[in-house]
Design a protein around this motif. Structure first.
Motif, PDB file in Angstrom:
ATOM      1  N   THR A 282       3.146   6.543  -7.855  1.00  0.00           N
ATOM      2  CA  THR A 282       2.056   7.434  -8.787  1.00  0.00           C
ATOM      3  C   THR A 282       2.268   8.829  -8.271  1.00  0.00           C
ATOM      4  N   GLN A 283       2.638   9.276  -7.048  1.00  0.00           N
ATOM      5  CA  GLN A 283       2.340  10.680  -6.830  1.00  0.00           C
ATOM      6  C   GLN A 283       3.741  11.142  -5.942  1.00  0.00           C
ATOM      7  N   GLY A 284       4.710  10.279  -5.880  1.00  0.00           N
ATOM      8  CA  GLY A 284       6.056  10.516  -5.064  1.00  0.00           C
ATOM      9  C   GLY A 284       5.920  10.399  -3.403  1.00  0.00           C
ATOM     10  N   VAL A 285       7.110  10.604  -2.830  1.00  0.00           N
ATOM     11  CA  VAL A 285       6.865  10.243  -1.460  1.00  0.00           C
ATOM     12  C   VAL A 285       6.405  11.312  -0.575  1.00  0.00           C
TER      13      VAL A 285
ATOM     14  N   GLY B 120       9.731   0.012   5.497  1.00  0.00           N
ATOM     15  CA  GLY B 120       9.394   0.004   4.419  1.00  0.00           C
ATOM     16  C   GLY B 120      10.900  -0.046   3.549  1.00  0.00           C
ATOM     17  N   TYR B 121      11.747   0.856   4.142  1.00  0.00           N
ATOM     18  CA  TYR B 121      13.389   0.979   3.467  1.00  0.00           C
ATOM     19  C   TYR B 121      13.946  -0.356   3.837  1.00  0.00           C
ATOM     20  N   GLN B 122      13.701  -1.086   4.989  1.00  0.00           N
ATOM     21  CA  GLN B 122      14.392  -2.475   5.191  1.00  0.00           C
ATOM     22  C   GLN B 122      13.926  -3.449   4.171  1.00  0.00           C
ATOM     23  N   GLY B 123      12.525  -3.440   3.948  1.00  0.00           N
ATOM     24  CA  GLY B 123      11.929  -4.371   3.111  1.00  0.00           C
ATOM     25  C   GLY B 123      12.626  -4.165   1.669  1.00  0.00           C
ATOM     26  N   VAL B 124      12.618  -2.801   1.102  1.00  0.00           N
ATOM     27  CA  VAL B 124      13.229  -2.734  -0.082  1.00  0.00           C
ATOM     28  C   VAL B 124      14.856  -3.044  -0.215  1.00  0.00           C
ATOM     29  N   THR B 125      15.433  -2.623   0.929  1.00  0.00           N
ATOM     30  CA  THR B 125      16.580  -3.185   0.818  1.00  0.00           C
ATOM     31  C   THR B 125      17.018  -4.664   0.864  1.00  0.00           C
TER      32      THR B 125
ATOM     33  N   ALA C  87       0.778  -1.451  -0.073  1.00  0.00           N
ATOM     34  CA  ALA C  87       0.031   0.128   0.022  1.00  0.00           C
ATOM     35  C   ALA C  87       0.905   1.245   0.164  1.00  0.00           C
ATOM     36  N   ALA C  88       2.019   1.164   0.700  1.00  0.00           N
ATOM     37  CA  ALA C  88       2.881   2.385   0.658  1.00  0.00           C
ATOM     38  C   ALA C  88       3.628   2.692  -0.755  1.00  0.00           C
ATOM     39  N   ARG C  89       3.807   1.430  -1.498  1.00  0.00           N
ATOM     40  CA  ARG C  89       4.472   1.709  -2.574  1.00  0.00           C
ATOM     41  C   ARG C  89       3.696   2.337  -3.883  1.00  0.00           C
ATOM     42  N   ARG C  90       2.548   2.216  -3.636  1.00  0.00           N
ATOM     43  CA  ARG C  90       1.485   2.645  -4.786  1.00  0.00           C
ATOM     44  C   ARG C  90       1.419   4.075  -4.824  1.00  0.00           C
TER      45      ARG C  90
ATOM     46  N   GLU D 111      -5.225   2.477   1.627  1.00  0.00           N
ATOM     47  CA  GLU D 111      -4.689   1.596   0.579  1.00  0.00           C
ATOM     48  C   GLU D 111      -4.720  -0.041   0.952  1.00  0.00           C
ATOM     49  N   ALA D 112      -4.310  -0.079   2.342  1.00  0.00           N
ATOM     50  CA  ALA D 112      -4.159  -1.580   3.020  1.00  0.00           C
ATOM     51  C   ALA D 112      -5.607  -2.120   3.306  1.00  0.00           C
ATOM     52  N   GLY D 113      -6.406  -1.253   3.383  1.00  0.00           N
ATOM     53  CA  GLY D 113      -7.914  -1.926   3.925  1.00  0.00           C
ATOM     54  C   GLY D 113      -7.708  -1.794   5.544  1.00  0.00           C
ATOM     55  N   GLY D 114      -6.888  -1.140   6.100  1.00  0.00           N
ATOM     56  CA  GLY D 114      -6.563  -0.894   7.583  1.00  0.00           C
ATOM     57  C   GLY D 114      -7.047   0.064   8.122  1.00  0.00           C
ATOM     58  N   THR D 115      -6.685   0.575   9.406  1.00  0.00           N
ATOM     59  CA  THR D 115      -6.980   1.719  10.172  1.00  0.00           C
ATOM     60  C   THR D 115      -5.711   2.360  10.563  1.00  0.00           C
ATOM     61  N   ARG D 116      -5.779   3.719  10.918  1.00  0.00           N
ATOM     62  CA  ARG D 116      -4.563   4.471  11.113  1.00  0.00           C
ATOM     63  C   ARG D 116      -4.184   3.926  12.627  1.00  0.00           C
ATOM     64  N   PRO D 117      -5.056   3.461  13.535  1.00  0.00           N
ATOM     65  CA  PRO D 117      -4.500   3.002  14.838  1.00  0.00           C
ATOM     66  C   PRO D 117      -3.790   1.795  14.678  1.00  0.00           C
ATOM     67  N   ALA D 118      -4.164   0.812  13.673  1.00  0.00           N
ATOM     68  CA  ALA D 118      -3.475  -0.478  13.528  1.00  0.00           C
ATOM     69  C   ALA D 118      -2.154  -0.525  13.181  1.00  0.00           C
TER      70      ALA D 118
END
Length: 60
Positions: A15-18, A51-56, A8-11, A29-36
């Protein structure tokens, strides 16, 4: 939730930049909530780091 959050973060970044990235956008985007996301990642800094660790990890 973690994998969905990464996808969800990558989309919006692709498309719109960081600048478009926010906890609200990722949660929606993930179908979750902010508190989660805050519980899982301790907010935007934790989500960004994970996210950085995952991409790396994918790159290596």
């Amino acid at each position: 939730m973690e994998h969905d959050a990464f996808s969800a973060a990558r989309r919006p970044i692709a498309t719109q930049g960081v600048e478009a990235l926010s906890v609200s956008v990722v949660a929606r985007e993930a179908g979750g909530t902010r508190p989660a996301l805050y519980r899982c990642f301790e907010g935007m800094p934790g989500l960004t780091l994970a996210g950085y660790q995952g991409v790396t990890r994918d790159f290596v």
